[in-house]
Design an enzyme around this catalytic site. Sequence first.
Site, PDB file in Angstrom:
ATOM      1  N   HIS A  31       0.720  -1.402  -0.061  1.00 47.44           N
ATOM      2  CA  HIS A  31       0.100   0.214   0.051  1.00 47.44           C
ATOM      3  C   HIS A  31       0.680   1.452   0.002  1.00 47.44           C
ATOM      4  CE1 HIS A  31      -3.645   2.267   1.371  1.00 47.44           C
ATOM      5  NE2 HIS A  31      -2.804   3.020   1.856  1.00 47.44           N
ATOM      6  N   GLU A  32       1.917   1.225   0.999  1.00 44.16           N
ATOM      7  CA  GLU A  32       2.626   2.481   1.008  1.00 44.16           C
ATOM      8  C   GLU A  32       3.415   2.727  -0.263  1.00 44.16           C
ATOM      9  OE1 GLU A  32       2.246   4.895   3.091  1.00 44.16           O
ATOM     10  OE2 GLU A  32       0.504   3.907   3.937  1.00 44.16           O
TER      11      GLU A  32
END
Length: 224
Positions: A31-32
């Site tokens: 996600h990051e």
Amino acid sequence: MWFLQPGMTLEVAITIIFSILLTIFLIMPIHEWAHGFVAYKLGDNTAKYSGRLSLNPLKHIDPLGAAAMILFRFGWAKPVPIDPRNFKNPKLGMAITALAGPMSNLLAALIAAFSFEALVYFGGGLVSQKVFMYLLTFIYSFISMNIGLAVFNLIPLPPLDGSKILAVCLPDKILYKYYQNQRYIMIAVFILLFTGVLSFPLIFVQRIISEGIMWTASLPFNSF
């Protein structure tokens, strides 16, 4: 909290915990990384120079966000540093970068859903019934974790991704006040999660998206 639900057995709880840990150590970094990668492609090198353009979970885990994920199955990671001044259109670039994280989770959920449907269709006779059910529980929990993370991060409250997407529509004056109080807003969100007030609408949206993803994943197998 999910582990207080009626009928929760030790075996199911352990399976869900494994899927949560997998989400924390694999999906949250993805996600990051997705945020940082899209920002990099749009012209911002901040994530790369700070060492956050990486899938190493230790670089991304936020202790409070990980605790929220374990307790409520909704959480967050340490935000990737991004400098919107490096984008040609700062607000739009930030919105696209913010959207990349939740979209990576929905993509992971869709891939896992195809695996789930394939296992249901082809895998019933390959393993024992007990192992088969554990695998299905694990994959479905993994799907739910991804969707839950995407839904939670799309809440339009700072510092979550949804606030950065909403920022495209807000004047700078309002936007400044919006982010000025983000610490207090986040505390309020955590309290609402803890009391269950926010969990119900999030789970409702998560269930709708989950049904859509599972329906989509089942389409190729309906033709067999």
